[in-house]
Design an enzyme around this catalytic site. Structure first.
Site, PDB file in Angstrom:
ATOM      1  N   HIS A   1      44.246  20.324 -39.754  1.00  0.00           N
ATOM      2  CA  HIS A   1      43.529  19.083 -39.459  1.00  0.00           C
ATOM      3  C   HIS A   1      44.375  17.866 -39.827  1.00  0.00           C
ATOM      4  O   HIS A   1      44.495  16.906 -39.066  1.00  0.00           O
ATOM      5  CB  HIS A   1      42.231  19.012 -40.274  1.00  0.00           C
ATOM      6  CG  HIS A   1      41.136  19.884 -39.780  1.00  0.00           C
ATOM      7  ND1 HIS A   1      40.675  19.880 -38.487  1.00  0.00           N
ATOM      8  CD2 HIS A   1      40.360  20.791 -40.446  1.00  0.00           C
ATOM      9  CE1 HIS A   1      39.685  20.746 -38.368  1.00  0.00           C
ATOM     10  NE2 HIS A   1      39.477  21.304 -39.532  1.00  0.00           N
TER      11      HIS A   1
ATOM     12  N   GLU B   1      42.957  23.324 -43.428  1.00  0.00           N
ATOM     13  CA  GLU B   1      42.795  21.879 -43.643  1.00  0.00           C
ATOM     14  C   GLU B   1      44.088  21.106 -43.390  1.00  0.00           C
ATOM     15  O   GLU B   1      44.049  19.968 -42.910  1.00  0.00           O
ATOM     16  CB  GLU B   1      42.268  21.610 -45.046  1.00  0.00           C
ATOM     17  CG  GLU B   1      40.899  22.211 -45.339  1.00  0.00           C
ATOM     18  CD  GLU B   1      39.831  21.815 -44.335  1.00  0.00           C
ATOM     19  OE1 GLU B   1      39.972  20.763 -43.666  1.00  0.00           O
ATOM     20  OE2 GLU B   1      38.842  22.559 -44.200  1.00  0.00           O
TER      21      GLU B   1
END
Length: 632
Positions: A427, A424
């Site tokens: 991202h 994550e």
């Protein structure tokens, strides 16, 4: 408009489309040990240092309401451009106002949803999400005239606009409009489609409320013999148990729960497919698949080549199933045996603080600036860390232009959660660099690119862990974990992609889909993918009912292509060093300034060919060989 693509960038990790764990895709509310699952804290009791800082987006509800009012004022101004979009000057002014409206709407929508995800049972946040959703429909409706009106100009006029220096910031927008011209309808038709948004969003909304708020799992016994309620966040822990009865009972309980809702959930998923067909027909696309790929300018062959290449590689997955059966020492390998660690008596208990440091160390090859951004994310309220009552399951990175990205986790003290953190934050830093190096319109990268940055981080973390271990048992543990990443991120996501392709094609042929149809299609795919070495339990036929990705149709294939591209990038970075790092950072900074295939190709990965997928499969084959060698 950026809002709709941003809404799709709730990027749930590849692992999370397994048991709803790290997407969900988590530890104690002390940083060392998690409280029992039956005693999850209420949101109000979560320590502030474990929460993301939504006040960086809006200080309070009054600030949200104020920006909402400002947006309504700007929306009223857009109508002055009706019938006037016939010159470079008027188009430039219109685009500038459109950007302001879109950014306001994006901020309002993202904040409302993230606040809702903190506690999905909170009625005030449910109401705020409903306001934001209706607002987004209103915005889409108000802006829907722009493309159709510009596209009434002649081809010569359109080409002149593309070359006009005063519109240089909007060149890609205009080029995209020209490319999309065959699929853009009249102004009145576009307005009607925009108004339909409140209705067509219903399947996804209904599924989310059933899955996250209404559906309750029973209690089952854990490894200690305690009766504990299953949650989306804890399900994977049950399947990781070394006690086969714990795994089986949790597996059965979850799918019996979904089976009770099978007809409702089948109707919801079927309605979503029909909705997709409605839009593809209205916009004159040959199929829903081609409509879904068109925005990224991806050829249909990229999708079908993935499925074909993975079909050719299924013997590797079958080999892994046989290895898993051998390592677990079982006569039959069941679907609920796919997540338990294969190395006995080897637990990697990793606190969140330890995970942060190991992720940071593993990403050192990406340079000092990348490390600084990562540390800022750790320290300045980007991350919502632990599970609480009614929190949205899974994990994702999201945010709005002009404010730092946010990451939702449901962290547990295990290896998988550490990989989820790396994923994550990949991202998040992609978004950070994209926003920092592009104007608003070009900052939004496509979902096709999104999974590359996240999975690259996972690949570097795995390389770091494998290189630092001298313990054969730990190495075997890591190799089997890595093999499972291939299974879940490449093979499993491709199976999902094939399920979507089959079900959409059936509806496009005029067939109806019942719960029994979904069950049969999904069961048969599991048999094909897992091979004769696997006992494909009947309950797995209901798994389609719990996969949220199916409501962002034809999304999941990007996990497999992204994983393959990331495998290629990781090899280049580790082999070449600085030149490859510079190419990769250039990719992160490119945002959506060009088409996805072109951005990747410039950085050194050609996804228009099956070669990156084949390269990933060769790495998988090597992992299996190493596992075999260690277990002789």
């Amino acid at each position: 408009m950026r809002l709709l693509t941003a809404a799709l960038l709730l990027s749930l990790t590849a692992q999370s489309a397994m048991p709803y764990q790290s997407q969900a895709l988590t530890h104690p509310y002390s940083i060392i040990r998690r409280a029992p699952m039956s005693q999850l804290p209420a949101r109000k009791d979560v320590p502030v240092e474990h929460q993301w800082k939504l006040t960086d987006l809006f200080a309070d509800q009054a600030a949200w309401d104020k920006e909402n009012s400002e947006l309504k004022t700007k929306l009223a101004q857009i109508s002055k451009f009706h019938g006037k979009l016939n010159s470079a000057e008027s188009i430039k002014q219109c685009f500038e106002l459109e950007d302001q409206i879109s950014l306001h709407a994006e901020r309002l929508y993202v904040y409302a949803n993230m606040k809702h995800h903190q506690d999905m049972a909170d009625p005030s946040d449910q109401a705020l999400v409903d306001r934001a959703r209706k607002l987004s429909v209103e915005v889409n409706e108000s802006l829907s005239f722009i493309s159709p009106e510009i596209l009434t100009l002649s081809d010569d006029q359109l080409q002149a606009l593309v070359k006009d220096s005063s519109l240089s910031l909007y060149r890609k927008t205009l080029e995209d409009m020209i490319r999309q011209k065959p699929h853009v309808l009249s102004k009145s038709e576009e307005a009607l489609l925009a108004m339909a948004g409140n209705v067509t969003s219903a399947p996804e909304t209904i599924f989310a409320m059933i899955n996250n708020a209404d559906l309750k799992f029973p209690k089952v016994k854990n490894d200690k013999g305690e009766e504990v309620e299953i949650t989306h966040g804890s399900y994977i822990q049950f399947l990781e148990s070394r006690n086969p009865e714990v795994r089986k009972n949790a597996f059965t309980a979850v799918y019996e729960t979904y089976r009770k809702q099978k007809n409702t959930l089948a109707s919801t998923l079927s309605a979503n497919i029909v909705k997709n067909q409605f839009y593809s027909k209205a916009r004159k696309y040959p199929s829903v698949l081609e409509m879904s790929l068109f925005g990224d300018n991806i050829n249909k062959e990229v999708y079908t080549n993935l499925i074909d290449t993975i079909h050719d590689s299924l013997p590797l997955l079958h080999k892994y199933m046989e290895l898993r059966k051998k390592l677990l020492k079982v006569d039959e390998l069941h679907m609920y045996d796919l997540f338990t660690p294969l190395v006995e008596q080897f637990d990697m208990d990793i606190t969140y603080e330890e995970a942060k440091e190991m992720v940071k160390d593993s990403l050192e090859p990406l340079g000092e600036n990348y490390a600084k951004i990562l540390q800022d994310g750790y320290d300045t309220g980007w991350i919502d860390i632990y599970e609480n009552q009614n929190k949205r399951s899974g994990a994702y990175s999201w945010g709005a232009f002009g404010t730092h990205p946010y990451v939702l986790l449901n962290h547990k003290d295990n290896l998988n959660s550490m990989f989820t953190l790396a994923h994550e934050m990949g991202h998040a830093i992609h978004s950070y660099l994209s926003d920092a190096n592009n104007e608003y319109r070009d900052a939004q990268y496509t979902i096709f690119l999104a999974e590359v940055a996240s999975t690259l981080n996972e690949a570097l973390l795995m390389d770091y862990l494998l290189k630092r271990t001298t313990d054969p048992k730990e190495k075997l543990y890591l190799l089997t974990y890595y093999a499972d990443q291939f299974r879940t991120t490449v093979f499993r996501q491709t199976m999902f992609a094939e399920f979507e392709k089959i079900t959409h094609e059936k509806v496009e042929k005029g067939e109806s889909l019942t719960a029994q149809d979904f069950n049969q299609i999904y069961y048969d795919l599991n048999v094909q993918y897992h091979g004769k070495g696997m006992t494909v339990d009947k309950d797995i036929e209901m798994e389609w009912a719990r996969i949220p990705h199916f409501y962002n149709s034809f999304y999941v294939y990007k996990y497999a292509t992204g994983f393959s591209a990331a495998t290629s990038f990781a090899k280049q970075i580790l082999d070449e060093g600085e030149p490859a790092v510079e190419r990769y950072l250039g990719f992160l900074k490119s945002g959506g300034s060009d088409y996805s295939i072109n951005i990747l190709k410039r950085a050194g990965v050609d996804m228009s060919s099956p070669e990156p997928i084949k390269q990933a499969m060769s790495v998988f084959a090597s992992i299996l060989d190493q596992i075999e060698e260690l277990t002789k």
